[in-house]
Design an enzyme around this catalytic site. Structure first.
Site, PDB file in Angstrom:
ATOM      1  CG  HIS A  46      -2.030   0.901   1.270  1.00  0.00           C
ATOM      2  ND1 HIS A  46      -2.393   1.691   0.216  1.00  0.00           N
ATOM      3  CD2 HIS A  46      -2.886   1.245   2.290  1.00  0.00           C
ATOM      4  CE1 HIS A  46      -3.402   2.473   0.576  1.00  0.00           C
ATOM      5  NE2 HIS A  46      -3.711   2.222   1.828  1.00  0.00           N
TER       6      HIS A  46
ATOM      7  CG  HIS B 227      -4.233   0.607  -8.234  1.00  0.00           C
ATOM      8  ND1 HIS B 227      -5.560   0.582  -7.888  1.00  0.00           N
ATOM      9  CD2 HIS B 227      -3.623   1.448  -7.371  1.00  0.00           C
ATOM     10  CE1 HIS B 227      -5.739   1.396  -6.869  1.00  0.00           C
ATOM     11  NE2 HIS B 227      -4.586   1.922  -6.525  1.00  0.00           N
TER      12      HIS B 227
ATOM     13  CG  ASP C  51       3.029   4.506  -4.072  1.00  0.00           C
ATOM     14  OD1 ASP C  51       3.085   5.676  -3.659  1.00  0.00           O
ATOM     15  OD2 ASP C  51       2.267   3.647  -3.617  1.00  0.00           O
TER      16      ASP C  51
HETATM   17  N1  ACO Z   1       4.776  -7.031 -10.485  1.00  0.00           N
HETATM   18  C1  ACO Z   1       4.622  -8.233 -11.082  1.00  0.00           C
HETATM   19  N2  ACO Z   1       3.475  -8.892 -11.171  1.00  0.00           N
HETATM   20  C2  ACO Z   1       2.399  -8.317 -10.627  1.00  0.00           C
HETATM   21  C3  ACO Z   1       2.458  -7.052  -9.988  1.00  0.00           C
HETATM   22  C4  ACO Z   1       3.703  -6.412  -9.927  1.00  0.00           C
HETATM   23  N3  ACO Z   1       3.829  -5.229  -9.350  1.00  0.00           N
HETATM   24  N4  ACO Z   1       1.234  -6.729  -9.535  1.00  0.00           N
HETATM   25  C5  ACO Z   1       0.429  -7.738  -9.866  1.00  0.00           C
HETATM   26  N5  ACO Z   1       1.130  -8.686 -10.533  1.00  0.00           N
HETATM   27  C6  ACO Z   1       0.589  -9.929 -11.115  1.00  0.00           C
HETATM   28  C7  ACO Z   1       0.218 -10.926 -10.037  1.00  0.00           C
HETATM   29  O1  ACO Z   1       1.302 -11.781  -9.756  1.00  0.00           O
HETATM   30  C8  ACO Z   1      -0.928 -11.637 -10.685  1.00  0.00           C
HETATM   31  O2  ACO Z   1      -0.409 -12.524 -11.645  1.00  0.00           O
HETATM   32  P1  ACO Z   1      -1.125 -13.961 -11.897  1.00  0.00           P
HETATM   33  O3  ACO Z   1      -2.459 -13.630 -12.475  1.00  0.00           O
HETATM   34  O4  ACO Z   1      -0.218 -14.660 -12.836  1.00  0.00           O
HETATM   35  O5  ACO Z   1      -1.204 -14.624 -10.556  1.00  0.00           O
HETATM   36  C9  ACO Z   1      -1.662 -10.544 -11.455  1.00  0.00           C
HETATM   37  O6  ACO Z   1      -0.641  -9.574 -11.756  1.00  0.00           O
HETATM   38  C10 ACO Z   1      -2.790  -9.888 -10.689  1.00  0.00           C
HETATM   39  O7  ACO Z   1      -2.256  -9.358  -9.483  1.00  0.00           O
HETATM   40  P2  ACO Z   1      -2.973  -9.398  -8.080  1.00  0.00           P
HETATM   41  O8  ACO Z   1      -1.931  -9.487  -7.029  1.00  0.00           O
HETATM   42  O9  ACO Z   1      -4.056 -10.443  -8.102  1.00  0.00           O
HETATM   43  O10 ACO Z   1      -3.660  -7.991  -8.065  1.00  0.00           O
HETATM   44  P3  ACO Z   1      -4.217  -7.283  -6.774  1.00  0.00           P
HETATM   45  O11 ACO Z   1      -5.290  -6.387  -7.246  1.00  0.00           O
HETATM   46  O12 ACO Z   1      -4.549  -8.236  -5.699  1.00  0.00           O
HETATM   47  O13 ACO Z   1      -2.950  -6.450  -6.244  1.00  0.00           O
HETATM   48  C11 ACO Z   1      -1.368  -4.759  -5.916  1.00  0.00           C
HETATM   49  C12 ACO Z   1      -2.746  -5.112  -6.462  1.00  0.00           C
HETATM   50  C13 ACO Z   1      -1.249  -5.182  -4.455  1.00  0.00           C
HETATM   51  C14 ACO Z   1      -1.204  -3.243  -5.971  1.00  0.00           C
HETATM   52  C15 ACO Z   1      -0.306  -5.456  -6.766  1.00  0.00           C
HETATM   53  O14 ACO Z   1      -0.398  -5.042  -8.100  1.00  0.00           O
HETATM   54  C16 ACO Z   1       1.122  -5.235  -6.234  1.00  0.00           C
HETATM   55  O15 ACO Z   1       1.568  -5.971  -5.357  1.00  0.00           O
HETATM   56  N6  ACO Z   1       1.842  -4.199  -6.786  1.00  0.00           N
HETATM   57  C17 ACO Z   1       3.154  -3.853  -6.279  1.00  0.00           C
HETATM   58  C18 ACO Z   1       3.040  -3.040  -5.005  1.00  0.00           C
HETATM   59  C19 ACO Z   1       2.551  -1.638  -5.270  1.00  0.00           C
HETATM   60  O16 ACO Z   1       3.019  -0.944  -6.151  1.00  0.00           O
HETATM   61  N7  ACO Z   1       1.595  -1.202  -4.432  1.00  0.00           N
HETATM   62  C20 ACO Z   1       1.084   0.160  -4.485  1.00  0.00           C
HETATM   63  C21 ACO Z   1      -0.346   0.161  -4.872  1.00  0.00           C
HETATM   64  S1  ACO Z   1      -0.898   1.827  -5.054  1.00  0.00           S
HETATM   65  C22 ACO Z   1      -1.209   2.322  -3.478  1.00  0.00           C
HETATM   66  O17 ACO Z   1      -1.487   1.586  -2.575  1.00  0.00           O
HETATM   67  C23 ACO Z   1      -1.098   3.699  -3.266  1.00  0.00           C
END
Ligand code: ACO
Length: 446
Positions: free
Chosen positions: A285, A324, A380
């Site tokens: 987050h 996201h 971010d």
């Molecule tokens: N890098 C690589 N792969 C990713 C990333 C990433 N940053 N984010 C998602 N994926 C992949 C997942 O592994 C998943 O792949 P799969 O379908 O093969 O299993 C797919 O994309 C979907 O991702 P989820 O984790 O199911 O998406 P969710 O909506 O639950 O998560 C989140 C969103 C937590 C933001 C995620 O994208 C993440 O961890 N990003 C990196 C951390 C980040 O930048 N957070 C800031 C968010 S903005 C904020 O809070 C202000």
């Protein structure tokens, strides 16, 4: 809405008589048919409870880990269309607010629902400015922290501690009390944050200066040394103000949900804000901006980007600052932040990590792995570069998110409190554990 024991529906009709704002559900376990009202493209989960096989059954629930498709409230604060990349506060687009508004004005808008008049803005700014001082005892708490304590840990603790100084904050259904706590929270968060920063440096605390703007004063409390009057650089002050606008609210994210959930127990707003700040601390987050910078440092050079992307695709790592839960097109805040970055670089010099970030973005936007999963830079991805260029250590990045988000948290909290449909947050579970069994004395266990 009563269960009807009727013949199976043929379904799919579109004629005027068939069209109703309801959803028909057939329980194939017993052939029963249910008609459930639909409002705002949503059904009420409680309406599922009537679906049961035996009269004594608990009834059906919806299962939605991580609230991926569950609206936990109705809200009038922030609108997001993740597919179109739209973000609006109270109906105003984030692009227009970032260009024309100020953080304090935007905070007023978020909290009150309308842009302030000149007099309202002056009054709001006056009260926030005159609530920036913190009790001297807070400094004693800070002395207890190690020099290398994470400032988010210090912020969470000190904002929680504020509740002990303001017992009147427990009067949560008194509008005057809520207004007072709002001035205090919005006013004091920058002071707590700046004091935490100065503590890690071992520097004496710099007290608020009421002549400066919200962001100008924050820079003063962070960076002032021997000057008699601190004069913030106007470009940096403006850049920070824009970043604060972008971070002011984001509807039902993890920390707002924490604010609403904890606040629903009717605890005071300082304790609820401490919980929201803790939720924001996590690397998935608000801690993501810190994680992005650490990732860029780890990548080290543009040449290493392809290898890093490869490790992301093989599941070893995440590309921090990408993806996201809601935005599946582009995070509109990321675009504004990227432009903002260059303005800061003009003053502070180009941050060399920007080239690594741009290369990550370039490769990722063309790569099937990211395209298929609709992973784009989020807010971010670029904020850390700006903060670093402005002289902030990485540990301060999530703190810089928590300060402006405070206005959003309070607005979400107040909306929750005044919503007659809301009660203490208490989700259900699907219990998959052991059925009743007898206790085995220790000597009989293998
Ligand atoms: N890098 C690589 N792969 C990713 C990333 C990433 N940053 N984010 C998602 N994926 C992949 C997942 O592994 C998943 O792949 P799969 O379908 O093969 O299993 C797919 O994309 C979907 O991702 P989820 O984790 O199911 O998406 P969710 O909506 O639950 O998560 C989140 C969103 C937590 C933001 C995620 O994208 C993440 O961890 N990003 C990196 C951390 C980040 O930048 N957070 C800031 C968010 S903005 C904020 O809070 C202000």
């Amino acid at each position: 809405m009563n269960p009807t024991k009727s013949a199976p529906v043929t379904g799919g009709g579109t004629s005027a008589e068939v069209r109703r704002d309801t959803l028909t559900i057939i329980d194939n376990r017993n052939g029963r048919l249910y008609e459930i009202p639909v409002k705002h493209d949503t059904i009420r989960a409680i309406d599922l409870r009537q679906i049961k096989i035996h009269e004594t059954d608990f009834g059906m629930m919806s299962y939605d880990p991580a609230y991926a498709n569950t609206a936990s409230c109705s809200s009038r604060i922030t609108f997001i269309d993740g597919d179109k990349g739209i973000l609006r506060y109270r109906g105003y687009s984030i692009e227009e607010l970032a260009e024309k508004s100020s953080y304090l004005e935007t905070a007023y808008l978020i909290l009150h629902g309308e842009l302030p008049t000149k007099a309202q803005l002056a009054n709001w700014s006056y009260h926030v400015t005159h609530h920036t001082f913190i009790h001297e005892s807070i400094k004693k708490f800070l002395y207890g922290f190690h020099y290398d304590a994470h400032p988010m840990g210090m912020l969470i603790s000190t904002v929680a501690a504020l509740s002990t100084f303001y017992p009147d904050a427990k009067d949560i259904f008194n509008p005057e009390s809520r207004t007072k706590q709002t001035y205090r929270l919005v006013g004091k968060m920058p002071t707590l944050a700046a004091f935490a920063y100065r503590h890690s440096l071992g520097m004496p605390y710099a007290y608020p200066d009421n002549d400066l703007s919200y962001c100008g004063n924050f820079l003063n409390m962070l960076f002032r040394t021997t000057e008699l009057k601190y004069r913030p650089n106007p470009t940096l002050e403006h850049a920070l103000d824009i970043l604060f606008i972008l971070h002011a609210d984001h509807e039902q994210n993890c920390s707002s949900t924490a604010m609403r959930g904890v606040g629903s127990s009717h605890v005071d707003p300082y304790s609820a804000t401490a919980a929201a700040t803790a939720a924001l601390y996590g690397p998935l987050h608000g801690g993501a901006n810190e994680a992005v910078l650490r990732m860029l440092l780890e990548i080290g050079s543009v040449n290493n980007v392809p290898a890093y992307i490869k490790s992301v695709k093989s599941g070893e790592k995440l590309l921090m600052g990408f993806g996201h839960r809601v935005y599946k097109n582009y995070d509109p805040r990321a675009r504004i932040v990227k432009d903002n970055a260059y303005e800061v670089f003009d003053v502070m010099g180009r941050n060399p990590l920007i080239d690594i970030a741009l290369e990550c973005e370039r490769i990722a936007l063309e790569d099937d792995y990211f395209v298929k999963r609709r992973l784009y830079p989020n807010v971010d991805f670029y904020t850390g570069l700006i903060y670093q260029s402005m002289g902030f250590p990485v540990t301060m990045f999530p703190v810089l998110f928590a300060i402006p988000r405070t206005s959003g948290w309070i607005a979400q909290w107040e909306e929750m409190l005044l919503d007659e449909e809301q009660k203490i947050s208490r989700p259900r579970q699907v219990y998959l554990g052991q059925d009743l069994r007898s206790y085995i004395p220790l000597e009989h266990r293998s």
